[in-house]
Scaffold this motif. Sequence first.
Motif: not given
Length: 610
Positions: A46-62, A123-127, A149-153
Amino acid sequence: MMDARNKSPTAGEISPLLPRAAAEPLTFDGTVGLFTPPSAGTQASNLAVLFASPWGLEEMCTRKFWRIISEKLADRGIASLRFDYPGTGDALDEIDFQAGLSVWSDSLVSASAHLKALSGCERIVVVSQGLGAIVATKAAEAIEALDAIVYMAPVVSGRLHLRELAVWSKVVDENLGLTDGQYNKTGVSIASLTMPGEIAEEVRNVNLLGVDRPPAGRVLVIGRADHPADMEFVARLRALGADVDEQAFEGYDKLVSNPVIVKLPLTVADNLTDWIAALPSEPASPTSRLPVPPAPLTGDGFAETPTRFGTNGRLSGVLCEPLHGRSGATVLFLTSAYDRHAGWGRATVALARALARSGIPSLRFDTANVGDSPPVPGRPDQVLYHSDQNADVSEAIDFLETRRLMPVVTAGRCSGAFLGFRASLVEPRIAGNVSVNPAVFRWRPGRSVEDMIVNGARSLRDYRKRALRAETFRRILRGEVKVVTAARNIAKGIGNQAKGKVLHAFRSFLPEGRAIYGAFRTLHHRGIPVSLIYSENDLGLEQYDFYFGHDGSGLVRFPNVTPQIIPNADHNLTPEHARKVYLETLRKMAFRFPLEEDAYSKTRDSAAAE
């Protein structure tokens, strides 16, 4: 219906004989999302994950990395949603950014509602990663039932991040071979992408060390050892009362440096997935939801519909169609290296929409194991310059055939140009080909793709051109040029040039020469028109010059081939004049195939009705 799977099993089902299905596409608020449901046979959470992406070249790479994380989550019964912020990726343009960063944070809030509706989760987890950390923090209070919330770099200081982007952008432009006058110096930009000014201004004033409340009760920070601000952010969140865990982002630099040579930190993905799967959760109620066809996104003269197609819906892409009637062949865009199908700097998106305004439809998609398309079991991980990719092209044409969007011409740059050229030799439904900066026309057996991509030298012509620039001498004095590496590459180039002069007289008898000339003869005999576009000084010109001459005189035997060399352009066709040449060449190629009215009856309205 745009979810064009071929008699596929239940979404997410994995079989040793079938590739995994690509994520389910959806559209909302002028953008495109990709929903990954729990894999078949797993107990849905009952938990789902929502991705909040980086921007620019970092988004392309990931891009590929995040697709892999979503698949790992699915195999643990956890649904997820990835999406493009307004004005980025496959989203519509012409966005009013007067509200600043809220345009992106509001889209994250809207995406969370769609994720709940699709998954049935409670419920939501944001990565988040990079700039996504600021977006997620701003949106956190408005996301209903946000559990963690997960904060990656994370970008902690917006001001510092924009300074780093400016430096990083200059390095990228220099590596592309752009002159100082061709650098984009307006606002915040990198890799031909420009951040909206209103968003950049707000980001500049953000510092997450100043947050006065925890964005979520549970937090995971995946930090970088050489970024003290990551640890300071951890301390700040703990001081505010959040339950904070830490993990190391090993391999971050190799992940975000260049989409061509990305090294995926799979251990980081595994650790992240384990952390999310360990959060307190309950089994979700069983659902029998069927995928819903996404509504087209309509813009100036075009309608775009995200789609998945091929065996088990394994390939992910976007179909772009003209709003006011079709008048040319369909252009099939093939991705370059591991860039996502939006293209470097969203160039493919812009090309597709411009073509649609001329009446020309197109399909841009990720080949298997690139971007949003999962790998195929049994195929090598290194898919570039491999004949297995021909099957991806054929399945894309199968899809276009079902949409009555024939004939098809292929278009691509670099490895995408190679794929389009080689596929034209084995796929009889390809009517024409436009190849931009192909490095080679034949892949030599046993040659290392990594050596060619990572360690490939610049052309001697490019080194000569750079040597005449005053800026080059200044960079050498500042220690910004790897003199030893450059000298080694120049020596290698001179050696190859000397060797080439000896072999030139025998080029028609060499195995490579016989294969290349044979390929061109095949296309000539079949009457397939080929347009070759090279940027001045591109490395691919070395093979072209060797077999056909820099002036193209060797192509006199192949009147179906039209060559063109663009001055003052880089490998990625960054300058506007270079992209205009590409666009006009695509138009001319598509218009070579006039269509009778009964040859196609497909219109955007009928597509929407399905």
